[in-house]
Design a protein around this motif. Structure first.
Motif, PDB file in Angstrom:
ATOM      1  N   VAL A 107      -2.531   0.530  -4.466  1.00 56.11           N
ATOM      2  CA  VAL A 107      -1.802  -0.737  -4.392  1.00 56.11           C
ATOM      3  C   VAL A 107      -0.662  -0.699  -5.408  1.00 56.11           C
ATOM      4  O   VAL A 107      -0.888  -0.431  -6.599  1.00 56.11           O
ATOM      5  N   VAL A 108       0.548  -0.950  -4.929  1.00 50.89           N
ATOM      6  CA  VAL A 108       1.741  -0.910  -5.787  1.00 50.89           C
ATOM      7  C   VAL A 108       2.364  -2.298  -5.842  1.00 50.89           C
ATOM      8  O   VAL A 108       2.497  -2.967  -4.805  1.00 50.89           O
TER       9      VAL A 108
ATOM     10  N   LEU B 122       0.848  -1.185   0.000  1.00 40.33           N
ATOM     11  CA  LEU B 122       0.000   0.000   0.000  1.00 40.33           C
ATOM     12  C   LEU B 122       0.885   1.237   0.000  1.00 40.33           C
ATOM     13  O   LEU B 122       1.855   1.321   0.756  1.00 40.33           O
ATOM     14  N   ALA B 123       0.567   2.180  -0.888  1.00 41.35           N
ATOM     15  CA  ALA B 123       1.347   3.417  -0.962  1.00 41.35           C
ATOM     16  C   ALA B 123       0.393   4.600  -1.105  1.00 41.35           C
ATOM     17  O   ALA B 123      -0.663   4.501  -1.750  1.00 41.35           O
ATOM     18  N   LYS B 124       0.785   5.707  -0.489  1.00 44.42           N
ATOM     19  CA  LYS B 124      -0.035   6.921  -0.582  1.00 44.42           C
ATOM     20  C   LYS B 124       0.481   7.800  -1.715  1.00 44.42           C
ATOM     21  O   LYS B 124       1.666   8.121  -1.775  1.00 44.42           O
TER      22      LYS B 124
ATOM     23  N   ALA C 291      -8.035  -3.073  -0.638  1.00 43.21           N
ATOM     24  CA  ALA C 291      -7.189  -2.001  -0.096  1.00 43.21           C
ATOM     25  C   ALA C 291      -7.839  -1.240   1.048  1.00 43.21           C
ATOM     26  O   ALA C 291      -7.148  -0.736   1.944  1.00 43.21           O
ATOM     27  N   ASP C 292      -9.149  -1.124   1.038  1.00 46.75           N
ATOM     28  CA  ASP C 292      -9.847  -0.378   2.100  1.00 46.75           C
ATOM     29  C   ASP C 292     -10.810  -1.270   2.871  1.00 46.75           C
ATOM     30  O   ASP C 292     -11.806  -0.786   3.439  1.00 46.75           O
ATOM     31  N   LYS C 293     -10.534  -2.561   2.876  1.00 45.98           N
ATOM     32  CA  LYS C 293     -11.446  -3.489   3.553  1.00 45.98           C
ATOM     33  C   LYS C 293     -10.682  -4.338   4.564  1.00 45.98           C
ATOM     34  O   LYS C 293      -9.450  -4.444   4.510  1.00 45.98           O
TER      35      LYS C 293
END
Length: 315
Positions: free
Chosen positions: A172-173, A163-165, A231-233
């Protein structure tokens, strides 16, 4: 017609009989000539450590090999492409030329007559290269192999999803892995011993077993799509009042990239759940002493996590 067929069969049998007789006689003559010509000498195309010793007696073979290795002593180098990693100077190897001479003289002479003929025919076409017997320290050999593996072995880095901002958004990277490599130690030892039994400079490039960490483009796209979905779960496993949460980072580590077995990661999760909820079954205990209850413990139901089923459910 029947008489004609019988006569033809008799003639054919005679031809076959004479052919076999001539072939056997020729073989015996050739074998006998070989025996007389090379009675106490090495047979044609006999080699020791790549050095031909054909038509030499045992003493001549030993003397000739001594001179060859004195003029052109062995230097064995272990290479990585064109760069030297190690050499065998520290092994203190000695060559048993007397035993090598006996082995060369015995080539093509073992077994019964048919085995010898077969072996000599094979030697005539392909030759017989006998490895040179060596005397060396196994501890020194272990040290050499350890030096080589220490320089060439490399731990691989597994490809993974992270995970990257980016611009305040979580994405997702995909991180491509690095191939691991391990020296085939058994093949290396065999190559070193073979090389040390030959005159002159010998170079060895160790065989490597590669652990591939490359992920194909289609697999990468599918993995990233799966990762973006989670990613958000969070994934929650429930058992009565117990809850086990798999956060996005952990879920991403379980996404199958097709380059390794994820069972280890799944097993870690199952082991943690087992520590939290597994309970051994226990029968009720009731003990009396002089009509009084001195010990009481109620029956307890056991709880056991079914590992394989849990792992399959997680997948």
């Amino acid at each position: 017609t029947r008489d004609i067929m019988i006569n033809l069969l008799h003639k054919l049998a005679k031809i076959i009989g004479w052919s076999v007789f001539i072939l056997v006689s020729f073989t015996c003559v050739v074998s006998g000539a070989y025996h007389l010509a090379y009675r106490d000498k090495a047979l044609p195309r006999t080699f020791v450590g790549g050095v031909e010793v054909t038509n030499m007696t045992e003493g001549e073979i030993k003397l000739y090999l001594t001179r060859v290795f004195e003029r052109n002593p062995n230097i064995t180098l272990v290479m990585d492409s064109d760069q030297k990693i190690a050499d065998t100077k520290s092994l203190g190897v000695s060559q048993d030329l007397k035993w090598a001479s006996r082995l060369a003289l015995a080539s093509g002479r073992s077994g019964n007559i048919l085995t010898q003929i077969s072996e000599r025919v094979r030697m005539f076409f392909y030759g017989q290269d006998n490895p040179l017997p060596l005397v060396y320290s196994s501890d020194d050999m272990d040290g050499l192999v350890n030096r080589v593996t220490g320089k060439l072995n490399r731990e691989g880095v597994e490809a993974r999803l992270e995970l990257a901002k980016e611009d305040g958004e979580v994405r997702v990277v995909f991180k491509q892995g690095v191939d691991g490599r391990v020296v085939d130690e058994q093949a290396l030892r065999k190559s070193i011993l073979l090389a040390m039994g030959r005159p002159g400079e010998q170079k060895i490039i160790p065989e490597l077993r590669i652990k591939n960490q490359t992920v194909g483009e289609s697999r990468t796209r599918a993995a990233v799509a799966t990762g973006e979905y989670w990613a958000d779960k969070e994934l929650v496993l429930n058992y009565k009042n117990y809850k086990y949460k798999l956060r996005p980072e952990l879920i991403l580590s379980l996404v199958d990239l097709g380059i390794g077995d994820k069972r280890v990661e799944y097993q870690k999760i199952v082991d943690e759940i087992k520590r939290d909820i597994e309970v051994k079954a226990r029968d009720a205990v009731l003990q009396f002493d002089q009509g009084k209850v001195v010990e009481f413990s109620p029956e307890r139901e056991g709880v056991e996590v079914k590992e394989d089923e849990t792992i399959e459910n997680l997948k």
